[in-house]
Write a protein that holds these residues in place. Structure first.
Motif, PDB file in Angstrom:
ATOM      1  N   GLU A  25       1.683  11.205  17.493  1.00 50.40           N
ATOM      2  CA  GLU A  25       1.126  10.050  16.815  1.00 50.40           C
ATOM      3  C   GLU A  25      -0.250   9.748  17.375  1.00 50.40           C
ATOM      4  N   ILE A  64      -0.886   8.168  12.375  1.00 48.93           N
ATOM      5  CA  ILE A  64      -0.582   9.390  11.640  1.00 48.93           C
ATOM      6  C   ILE A  64      -0.057  10.422  12.619  1.00 48.93           C
ATOM      7  N   CYS A  78      -0.449  13.965  13.844  1.00 49.35           N
ATOM      8  CA  CYS A  78      -1.506  14.982  13.762  1.00 49.35           C
ATOM      9  C   CYS A  78      -1.725  15.597  15.137  1.00 49.35           C
ATOM     10  N   GLY A 105      -1.144   7.591   2.584  1.00 47.17           N
ATOM     11  CA  GLY A 105      -1.784   8.193   3.739  1.00 47.17           C
ATOM     12  C   GLY A 105      -3.002   7.410   4.179  1.00 47.17           C
ATOM     13  N   LEU A 162       0.703   9.809   5.963  1.00 47.20           N
ATOM     14  CA  LEU A 162       1.172   8.817   6.914  1.00 47.20           C
ATOM     15  C   LEU A 162       2.432   9.294   7.601  1.00 47.20           C
TER      16      LEU A 162
END
Length: 542
Positions: free
Chosen positions: A378, A414, A416, A454, A524
């Motif tokens: 996150e 998010i 990633c 998102g 998201l």
């Protein structure tokens, strides 16, 4: 009117039967009534003539009382209501009803008008015209028969009579008969006629219903069931109808059509199976050809990559070789001459710059070729942007580039790989800065925002823009519009690969001489998500 054919036939035929049978019964009743009345009129005429004959001698001898007694005796018989004698002037000379004796009637009276309706008065009147039917004071029907009393030669020559021979009619005999019995018989005839009519209508109606159901409704239902079966592609059920020649022919034609349709469907299925087989074979051939084409494209790309990398790396290596030769000439056995030390240091810094340039080319190539799965965790996109801009802020200030940020507050986290997203921001910002080289003052605007599913990252510049014909190729590896030696065209390709590996998307819009906007959307993380689950999802998309 009902819509079903069988009901239409039943209703129509029943109406016709009701009309025909009703008219037939009506005509039959009227015929019997006329025959009965003709019979009673004939009987009344015979009675009148019998009375005239019975009193003829008494009247000829001028013995009126004897004649009157005979008529009174006859009037006592059942069915005779009244007997009267009128003279030619309309006076009642005799009546079985004493109250009417010597009563005077005009020529318009029923018994008188038969002859006096024309001038001169009629002498001979046919039997039907001499009969009249009327209703008496008690409301029952009566039949009156008027019979003329002629001045026969025996009367005109008699000594007691003063009637001249030219007087043809001396008076009339009026006999009234009761029609109660006749009316009773007529009522019976009418009741029997109505009963026969109703019985005939019911019997014929049942006959019509039975035969319509048997020979029309049932065959039509079979035809309808057959058509429905065909519409559902059930072609193995023939229709059998033997009720009539026409419907049998129709069913036979339908069965022929069904058989032909079945044969056509069989042929079509065979053709479809053959076509599917050919499609599978052709698909397999195309897949083989596609794999060969991909392999050829990979080889071509590899050749292009090798040529581009060789060309880009050859330039700094050639510079390093030339600079090393110059440095070798400066270097003596006793060391570096003091007067040429600044020149040596200059050459040495150039060697370092060219070597660093070659390193950057190799690093871009490695970043493009690895395409590793993101290490998901996150992260806050706004924090990633701030961290990235702090790394390149000094370099941008040196080339007179202004940074403007519009970061949305409360932006959700998010899932990633933060270093890779940082690489995306760096590449987009540096690409924007390079597009504004040569401008006195450039500006790069960075925005973040929340979307429906998102987050959004926008990088906008006011540089030279991208030509429309190049928009579809800017994410292709090794495509660049920069001058030779300033890049190998892998920066935006790396951006595209990283964004796609995160399940996102990247778009670009540009106007020549106005600027360019890159829009990156990333998915998201839901409340139920965890870093491990996000890693699994991103790994599947990568």
């Amino acid at each position: 009117m009902p819509k079903r054919l069988a009901l239409q036939l039943i209703v129509s035929l029943t109406i016709i039967v009701v009309i025909v049978v009703g008219m037939s019964s009506y005509i039959n009743v009227k015929t019997q009534e006329k025959q009965l009345l003709d019979s009673i009129i004939l009987g009344a005429d015979q009675l009148s003539r019998g009375i005239t004959s019975a009193t003829w001698y008494s009247m000829l001898d001028d013995r009126r009382e004897a004649a009157y007694q005979v008529m009174e005796k006859i009037a006592e018989k059942q069915g005779i209501n009244r007997i009267r004698i009128f003279n030619r002037e309309g006076r009642v000379m005799f009546s079985t009803n004493p109250a009417e004796s010597n009563r005077q009637y005009g020529k318009e009276f029923d018994a008188c008008s038969l002859c006096h309706s024309t001038l001169p008065p009629k002498v001979n009147v046919e039997v039907p015209s001499r009969a009249r039917i009327f209703r008496g004071a008690d409301g029952t029907r009566k039949l009156a028969m008027v019979t003329p009393i002629y001045n026969e030669p025996a009367c005109s020559r008699a000594e007691c009579h003063a009637h001249p021979p030219e007087m043809k009619v001396l008076g009339v005999l009026d006999v009234d008969l009761d029609l109660d019995q006749i009316d009773s018989e007529l009522t019976g005839i009418k009741i029997r006629g109505v009963g026969f009519t109703l019985t005939a209508i019911v019997a014929i109606g049942l006959f019509i219903v039975f035969f319509t159901k048997r020979f029309v409704d049932v065959p039509i239902r079979r035809l309808i069931e057959g058509t429905r079966a065909v519409s559902q592609m059930q072609l193995d059920h023939p229709i059998e109808i033997h009720s009539s020649e026409e419907l049998s022919a129709l069913a036979q034609s339908f069965n022929v059509m069904r058989e032909r349709l079945k044969e056509a469907m069989t042929e079509l299925n065979e053709l479809n199976q053959g076509l599917e087989t050919k499609v599978r074979e052709r698909t397999d051939q195309l897949q083989v050809a596609h794999r060969k084409l991909i392999q050829a494209d990979r080889l071509a790309s590899l050749g292009q990559l090798a040529a581009s990398v060789a060309h880009e790396i050859n330039n700094p290596i050639s510079g390093v070789l030339n600079l090393s030769m110059l440095m070798q000439r400066i270097l003596k056995d006793t060391g570096i001459p003091a007067e040429r030390l600044p020149e040596f240091r200059k050459y040495l810094s150039q060697v370092a710059a060219e070597t660093s340039r070659a390193g950057r080319i190799v690093a871009d190539l490695l970043a493009f070729s690895r395409r590793s799965k993101p290490a998901a965790s996150e992260a806050d996109l706004n924090r990633v942007v701030d961290t990235t801009l702090s790394l390149v802020d000094h370099k941008l200030r040196l080339i007179n580039i202004e940074i403007e940020k519009h970061l949305a507050e409360g932006l959700p986290s998010i899932v990633c790989d933060a270093p890779q997203i940082q690489q995306v921001v760096i590449n987009l910002v540096l690409n924007a800065a390079e597009s504004m080289s040569g401008k006195p003052k450039g500006k790069v605007i960075i925005r973040t925002a929340r979307t429906a599913d998102g987050v959004l990252l926008e990088v906008e510049d006011n540089g030279e823009g991208i030509q429309p014909e190049n928009l579809s190729r800017i994410f292709d590896p090794f495509f660049t519009t920069k001058e030779e030696g300033k890049g190998v065209g892998l920066g935006l390709a790396v951006v595209y690969g990283i964004v796609k590996s995160h399940g996102g998307d990247v778009e670009v819009s540009s106007e020549p001489k106005a600027g360019t906007i890159f829009r990156v959307t990333l998915p998201l993380v839901s409340e139920e998500s965890s870093p491990e689950r996000g890693l699994s999802q991103l790994g599947q998309r990568a």
